[in-house]
Write an enzyme that holds these catalytic residues in place. Structure first.
Site, PDB file in Angstrom:
ATOM      1  N   GLY A 197      -1.920   4.156  13.900  1.00 15.44           N
ATOM      2  CA  GLY A 197      -0.851   5.029  13.141  1.00 15.44           C
ATOM      3  C   GLY A 197      -1.435   5.777  11.949  1.00 15.44           C
ATOM      4  O   GLY A 197      -2.560   6.355  11.989  1.00 15.44           O
ATOM      5  N   ASP A 253      -2.393   4.729   9.053  1.00 17.33           N
ATOM      6  CA  ASP A 253      -3.396   4.024   8.390  1.00 17.33           C
ATOM      7  C   ASP A 253      -4.884   4.586   9.275  1.00 17.33           C
ATOM      8  O   ASP A 253      -5.792   4.838   8.532  1.00 17.33           O
ATOM      9  CB  ASP A 253      -3.304   2.633   8.896  1.00 17.33           C
ATOM     10  CG  ASP A 253      -4.273   1.678   7.989  1.00 17.33           C
ATOM     11  OD1 ASP A 253      -5.025   2.126   7.341  1.00 17.33           O
ATOM     12  OD2 ASP A 253      -4.135   0.328   8.408  1.00 17.33           O
ATOM     13  N   TYR A 284       5.647  -1.272  12.978  1.00 10.17           N
ATOM     14  CA  TYR A 284       6.239  -2.269  12.287  1.00 10.17           C
ATOM     15  C   TYR A 284       7.745  -2.362  12.745  1.00 10.17           C
ATOM     16  O   TYR A 284       8.326  -3.461  12.249  1.00 10.17           O
ATOM     17  CB  TYR A 284       6.017  -2.655  10.924  1.00 10.17           C
ATOM     18  CG  TYR A 284       4.664  -2.940  10.517  1.00 10.17           C
ATOM     19  CD1 TYR A 284       3.917  -3.511  11.450  1.00 10.17           C
ATOM     20  CD2 TYR A 284       4.336  -3.225   8.978  1.00 10.17           C
ATOM     21  CE1 TYR A 284       2.629  -4.147  10.963  1.00 10.17           C
ATOM     22  CE2 TYR A 284       3.188  -3.572   8.682  1.00 10.17           C
ATOM     23  CZ  TYR A 284       2.132  -4.163   9.614  1.00 10.17           C
ATOM     24  OH  TYR A 284       1.071  -4.680   9.267  1.00 10.17           O
TER      25      TYR A 284
HETATM   26  N1  AR6 Z   1       0.903  11.718   9.202  1.00 10.22           N
HETATM   27  C1  AR6 Z   1       2.093  11.292   8.686  1.00 10.22           C
HETATM   28  N2  AR6 Z   1       2.763  10.163   9.438  1.00 10.22           N
HETATM   29  C2  AR6 Z   1       2.028   9.660  10.435  1.00 10.22           C
HETATM   30  C3  AR6 Z   1       0.696  10.036  10.863  1.00 10.22           C
HETATM   31  C4  AR6 Z   1       0.142  11.026  10.021  1.00 10.22           C
HETATM   32  N3  AR6 Z   1      -1.182  11.452  10.257  1.00 10.22           N
HETATM   33  N4  AR6 Z   1       0.559   9.226  11.640  1.00 10.22           N
HETATM   34  C5  AR6 Z   1       1.331   8.453  11.976  1.00 10.22           C
HETATM   35  N5  AR6 Z   1       2.462   8.866  11.282  1.00 10.22           N
HETATM   36  P1  AR6 Z   1       2.603   3.368  11.517  1.00 10.22           P
HETATM   37  P2  AR6 Z   1       3.864   1.020   9.944  1.00 10.22           P
HETATM   38  C6  AR6 Z   1       3.882   8.285  11.081  1.00 10.22           C
HETATM   39  O1  AR6 Z   1       3.024   2.637  12.677  1.00 10.22           O
HETATM   40  O2  AR6 Z   1       5.249   1.139  10.863  1.00 10.22           O
HETATM   41  C7  AR6 Z   1      -1.173   0.386  11.327  1.00 10.22           C
HETATM   42  O3  AR6 Z   1      -2.050  -0.043  12.482  1.00 10.22           O
HETATM   43  C8  AR6 Z   1       4.025   7.542  12.547  1.00 10.22           C
HETATM   44  O4  AR6 Z   1       4.909   8.416  13.371  1.00 10.22           O
HETATM   45  O5  AR6 Z   1       1.415   4.027  11.128  1.00 10.22           O
HETATM   46  O6  AR6 Z   1       4.166   0.958   8.542  1.00 10.22           O
HETATM   47  C9  AR6 Z   1      -1.338  -0.616  10.075  1.00 10.22           C
HETATM   48  O7  AR6 Z   1      -2.848  -0.821  10.029  1.00 10.22           O
HETATM   49  C10 AR6 Z   1       5.541   6.786  11.808  1.00 10.22           C
HETATM   50  O8  AR6 Z   1       6.604   7.598  11.568  1.00 10.22           O
HETATM   51  O9  AR6 Z   1       2.893   2.350  10.316  1.00 10.22           O
HETATM   52  C11 AR6 Z   1      -0.587  -1.501  10.268  1.00 10.22           C
HETATM   53  O10 AR6 Z   1      -0.838  -2.778  11.111  1.00 10.22           O
HETATM   54  C12 AR6 Z   1       4.885   6.348  10.416  1.00 10.22           C
HETATM   55  O11 AR6 Z   1       3.686   7.000  10.423  1.00 10.22           O
HETATM   56  C13 AR6 Z   1       0.711  -1.033  10.928  1.00 10.22           C
HETATM   57  O12 AR6 Z   1       0.309   0.068  11.402  1.00 10.22           O
HETATM   58  C14 AR6 Z   1       4.505   4.916  10.250  1.00 10.22           C
HETATM   59  O13 AR6 Z   1       3.769   4.312  11.223  1.00 10.22           O
HETATM   60  C15 AR6 Z   1       1.744  -0.593   9.883  1.00 10.22           C
HETATM   61  O14 AR6 Z   1       3.018  -0.079  10.747  1.00 10.22           O
END
Ligand code: AR6
Length: 173
Positions: A31, A33, A126
Site C-alpha cells: 500500500g 507504506d 487494515y
Molecule cells: N498515495 C496515497 N494513498 C495511497 C497510496 C499512495 N501512493 N497508495 C495507497 N494509498 P494501506 P492501511 C491508499 O493499505 O489500511 C501496509 O502494508 C490506499 O488506497 O496502504 O493503514 C502497512 O505496512 C488506501 O486508501 O494502509 C501495514 O501493514 C490508504 O492509502 C498496512 O498496509 C491506506 O491503505 C496498513 O494498512
C-alpha cells in the site's frame, strides 16, 4: 485552505511532511507504506531500522507516531503512524485512529512542520470502513487546527471514490 481533501499519489507532494500508514515494525509493507519506501529510497528503511524498539519488533505501537527524514521524497520528513486493524469497531479502533492523527500532528508541531499530508490511514489493508474513518480523521484534524491555525493539513486520497467519501465527511463536520 487549512484543511483540504485531494486525490493524488502522496509520494509526489512537496510538503513539510507526509504521513505514512505503516505497521508496528516500521520496516515497510504494501500500500502507501510500500510506495513511500520505494520513492524515498533505501535510506528510509535504514532510518526506520535505527529507531528504538518499544517491544521486540515494535518500533511504533498502534496509535503512536515516529518521524524520519524524507530522503529522496519531495517531502522533507515522513511521519510514520500505525492505524488500527478494523475488527468490527468494539476494540478501540476509533480511539486509536484518532490518536494516530493527534500524535502525527503533535510530532509535526514539535518539529516546526506546518504543511502535512495524510493518507486514508487504516482504509486499505487494515479494513477500516472509509466513511467511519473519514469522520474521525477529519474531525481530529479540524480539532488540531482549531488549537493551532498555522497548520495546513491535507488528506490525500488515492482514488476519486475515496476522495468523495472524505469530502462528504469534511462537508458534514
Ligand atoms: N498515495 C496515497 N494513498 C495511497 C497510496 C499512495 N501512493 N497508495 C495507497 N494509498 P494501506 P492501511 C491508499 O493499505 O489500511 C501496509 O502494508 C490506499 O488506497 O496502504 O493503514 C502497512 O505496512 C488506501 O486508501 O494502509 C501495514 O501493514 C490508504 O492509502 C498496512 O498496509 C491506506 O491503505 C496498513 O494498512
Amino acid at each position: 485552505m487549512p484543511l483540504a481533501v485531494i486525490t493524488a499519489d502522496i509520494t509526489t507532494l512537496a510538503v513539510d511532511a507526509i504521513v505514512n500508514a505503516a505497521n508496528e515494525t516500521l520496516l515497510g509493507g504494501g500500500g502507501v507504506d510500500g510506495a513511500i519506501h520505494r520513492a524515498a529510497g533505501p535510506a528510509l528503511l535504514a532510518a526506520c531500522r535505527a529507531l528504538p524498539e518499544a517491544a521486540p519488533g515494535v518500533r511504533c505501537p498502534t496509535g503512536e507516531a515516529r518521524i524520519t527524514p524524507g530522503f529522496a521524497l519531495p517531502a522533507r520528513q515522513v511521519i510514520h503512524t500505525v492505524g488500527p486493524i478494523w475488527r468490527g469497531g468494539a476494540y478501540g479502533e476509533a480511539q486509536l485512529l484518532e490518536s494516530c492523527h493527534r500524535n502525527a500532528v503533535q510530532l509535526a508541531r514539535e518539529h516546526g512542520l506546518h504543511r502535512i499530508a495524510f493518507p486514508a490511514i487504516s482504509c486499505g489493508v487494515y479494513g477500516y470502513p472509509a466513511s467511519l474513518a473519514a469522520v474521525i480523521a477529519l474531525g481530529t484534524l479540524r480539532k488540531e487546527l482549531a488549537s493551532d491555525p498555522a497548520f495546513d493539513l491535507i488528506v490525500c486520497c488515492y482514488s476519486e471514490p475515496m476522495r468523495a467519501v472524505f469530502q462528504a465527511a469534511l462537508t458534514s463536520l
